[in-house]
Motif scaffolding. Structure first.
Motif, PDB file in Angstrom:
ATOM      1  N   ARG A   1       0.808  -1.217   0.000  1.00  0.00           N
ATOM      2  CA  ARG A   1       0.000   0.000   0.000  1.00  0.00           C
ATOM      3  C   ARG A   1       0.839   1.264   0.000  1.00  0.00           C
ATOM      4  O   ARG A   1       0.308   2.376   0.059  1.00  0.00           O
ATOM      5  CB  ARG A   1      -0.928  -0.008   1.221  1.00  0.00           C
TER       6      ARG A   1
ATOM      7  N   THR B   1       2.648   2.921  -2.233  1.00  0.00           N
ATOM      8  CA  THR B   1       2.548   3.911  -3.305  1.00  0.00           C
ATOM      9  C   THR B   1       1.110   4.309  -3.632  1.00  0.00           C
ATOM     10  O   THR B   1       0.900   5.192  -4.463  1.00  0.00           O
ATOM     11  CB  THR B   1       3.209   3.385  -4.593  1.00  0.00           C
ATOM     12  N   SER B   2       0.155   3.684  -2.998  1.00  0.00           N
ATOM     13  CA  SER B   2      -1.249   3.884  -3.362  1.00  0.00           C
ATOM     14  C   SER B   2      -1.715   5.313  -3.079  1.00  0.00           C
ATOM     15  O   SER B   2      -1.458   5.867  -2.008  1.00  0.00           O
ATOM     16  CB  SER B   2      -2.129   2.902  -2.598  1.00  0.00           C
ATOM     17  N   GLU B   3      -2.446   5.890  -4.030  1.00  0.00           N
ATOM     18  CA  GLU B   3      -2.947   7.253  -3.862  1.00  0.00           C
ATOM     19  C   GLU B   3      -4.137   7.326  -2.920  1.00  0.00           C
ATOM     20  O   GLU B   3      -4.534   8.430  -2.524  1.00  0.00           O
ATOM     21  CB  GLU B   3      -3.290   7.861  -5.228  1.00  0.00           C
ATOM     22  N   ASP B   4      -4.721   6.193  -2.584  1.00  0.00           N
ATOM     23  CA  ASP B   4      -5.773   6.187  -1.568  1.00  0.00           C
ATOM     24  C   ASP B   4      -5.403   5.276  -0.402  1.00  0.00           C
ATOM     25  O   ASP B   4      -6.258   4.796   0.335  1.00  0.00           O
ATOM     26  CB  ASP B   4      -7.126   5.764  -2.171  1.00  0.00           C
TER      27      ASP B   4
ATOM     28  N   ARG C   1      -0.291   7.601   2.318  1.00  0.00           N
ATOM     29  CA  ARG C   1      -0.646   8.913   1.783  1.00  0.00           C
ATOM     30  C   ARG C   1      -1.629   9.635   2.709  1.00  0.00           C
ATOM     31  O   ARG C   1      -1.530  10.845   2.916  1.00  0.00           O
ATOM     32  CB  ARG C   1      -1.244   8.770   0.389  1.00  0.00           C
ATOM     33  N   GLU C   2      -2.547   8.874   3.293  1.00  0.00           N
ATOM     34  CA  GLU C   2      -3.500   9.477   4.226  1.00  0.00           C
ATOM     35  C   GLU C   2      -2.787  10.006   5.464  1.00  0.00           C
ATOM     36  O   GLU C   2      -3.129  11.074   5.992  1.00  0.00           O
ATOM     37  CB  GLU C   2      -4.556   8.464   4.625  1.00  0.00           C
TER      38      GLU C   2
ATOM     39  N   PRO D   1      -0.640  14.351   0.516  1.00  0.00           N
ATOM     40  CA  PRO D   1      -0.098  14.140  -0.833  1.00  0.00           C
ATOM     41  C   PRO D   1       1.331  14.650  -1.036  1.00  0.00           C
ATOM     42  O   PRO D   1       2.157  13.969  -1.651  1.00  0.00           O
ATOM     43  CB  PRO D   1      -1.083  14.898  -1.733  1.00  0.00           C
ATOM     44  N   GLN D   2       1.643  15.849  -0.531  1.00  0.00           N
ATOM     45  CA  GLN D   2       2.958  16.421  -0.778  1.00  0.00           C
ATOM     46  C   GLN D   2       4.072  15.610  -0.126  1.00  0.00           C
ATOM     47  O   GLN D   2       5.079  15.278  -0.771  1.00  0.00           O
ATOM     48  CB  GLN D   2       3.014  17.866  -0.290  1.00  0.00           C
TER      49      GLN D   2
ATOM     50  N   HIS E   1       3.862  12.520   0.931  1.00  0.00           N
ATOM     51  CA  HIS E   1       3.865  11.179   0.353  1.00  0.00           C
ATOM     52  C   HIS E   1       4.719  11.163  -0.914  1.00  0.00           C
ATOM     53  O   HIS E   1       5.521  10.243  -1.132  1.00  0.00           O
ATOM     54  CB  HIS E   1       2.424  10.741   0.044  1.00  0.00           C
ATOM     55  N   THR E   2       4.573  12.171  -1.739  1.00  0.00           N
ATOM     56  CA  THR E   2       5.398  12.275  -2.942  1.00  0.00           C
ATOM     57  C   THR E   2       6.869  12.449  -2.582  1.00  0.00           C
ATOM     58  O   THR E   2       7.751  11.817  -3.180  1.00  0.00           O
ATOM     59  CB  THR E   2       4.926  13.462  -3.804  1.00  0.00           C
TER      60      THR E   2
END
Length: 364
Positions: A265, A267-270, A274-275, A279-280, A282-283
């Motif tokens: 999980r 790299t997952s965007e949801d 990431r949570e 987003p920033q 996480h990147t």
């Protein structure tokens, strides 16, 4: 030694390789987990969790994977960045005033997290300190000159990584590494993983053992692991005191299933990482930040904030043979965690059975 667990259709070769490792004696105790499309497709347990060979390895067996621990130190630091208590590119000395001396005045948290802070090992002055003297070891790093100008060279901060982050968290965020991980990161990600194993989980911890008595002296990374004494001494690392301490560079205790689930999980965007970070960040976590010759690894390497990355994977391994990774090509995650301290050839064979290349994941 028996192997128990399951491997879904299409993973027969992975099972065969794992069974061969156990049957040949190359492995005496390990867990293997593979995740794909949100669920576990392989969970295999082989050998024993203790040197006396009285406790079979189980799916919930905890083991110390050495430097795989560092990825979770990174997450603890980034939560403090998320909350505004720290910043990646501010000098650490802004928070940890004692640290800003002898050429470290401009060292940043980003340089620490990407192993460019110039402190890949504890200074010679720390040689007399006990392995569990957290305060003394942090102070030794604060007082020492870096081995090279921060930001100009690269070398995995083999034993110092956690103490550097802990020092910044204590002074800048008013918390400790252990508290940030166990109270925030671990529950947010649903991890069966601990810095400081609680009493109720101690009976799940596997005993580390050498594949060869001379193993610690044979390591390329040996010069970076000698101070303080004891990090590779199984008499220390199998002790209750060590298991219940926080030595961030090395002593997370976790399971293969927990690590493979985490990487599945990552790299997952949801997904939960990431949570947790937003987003920033996480990147930032997953972006390649530096590629250079890593003196501790002895090869060229690309670091993100806390992970090794190449065209095929995002990964982290630990000295002794444990490794976990997300395959960028095949979109599966795998974790191979072992108590038998040796090189990474066992995990590499599992990776090859999955079509992955596990080159450069940890210090051999």
């Amino acid at each position: 030694m028996n192997v128990e667990g399951f491997a879904e259709d299409g993973y027969d070769e992975v099972r065969r390789v794992f069974e061969r490792l156990v049957d040949s004696g190359s492995e005496t105790g390990a867990g293997l987990s593979v995740w794909r499309d949100g669920h576990e497709v392989v969970r295999l347990n082989g050998g024993w969790s203790d040197a006396a060979r009285s406790r079979p390895w189980r799916g919930d067996t905890l083991v110390q994977p050495y430097s795989l621990s560092k990825s979770f130190v990174t997450l603890a630091a980034l939560v403090a960045v998320r909350d505004g208590a720290l910043a990646l590119d501010e000098p650490i000395a802004r928070y940890w005033g004692e640290y800003g001396v002898r050429g470290k005045e401009r060292t940043t948290l980003r340089q620490v997290l990407t192993h460019q802070a110039g402190q890949p090992r504890f200074p010679a002055e720390a040689a007399g300190l006990d392995l569990l003297d957290d305060e003394g070891l942090r102070k030794s790093l604060a007082q020492a000159a870096p081995e090279y100008e921060p930001g100009t060279s690269l070398g995995e901060h083999a034993l110092t990584y956690g103490h550097l982050v802990d020092g910044v968290l204590r002074t800048g965020a008013g918390t400790t590494l252990g508290e940030m991980f166990n109270d925030v990161v671990r529950p947010a990600l649903g991890l069966d993983a601990w810095f400081g194993v609680p009493d109720h989980a101690l009976d799940r911890v596997a005993e580390l053992e050498y594949a060869d008595p001379g193993w610690p002296q044979q390591l390329h990374a040996a010069p970076w692991l000698q101070i303080p004494a004891g990090a590779l001494d199984t008499a220390r690392t199998n002790s209750r005191a060590w298991r219940q301490s926080v030595f961030g560079a090395a002593n997370l205790h976790t399971t293969a299933t927990a690590m493979a689930a985490f990487f599945s999980r990552l790299t997952s965007e949801d997904g939960p990482v990431r949570e947790l970070l937003g987003p920033q960040l996480h990147t930032e976590l997953l972006t390649s930040h530096v590629t250079d010759f890593d003196e501790v690894f002895g090869t060229d390497i690309t670091w993100t904030l806390g992970f090794v990355r190449d065209k095929g994977k995002i990964a982290k391994g630990g000295i002794g043979g444990s490794a976990a990774w997300w395959s960028l090509r095949h979109h599966h995650a795998c974790a191979y965690l072992t108590r038998r301290l040796d090189d990474h050839s066992r995990a590499a064979q599992i990776a090859a059975a999955l079509g992955d290349d596990l080159t450069v994941v940890g210090e051999d």
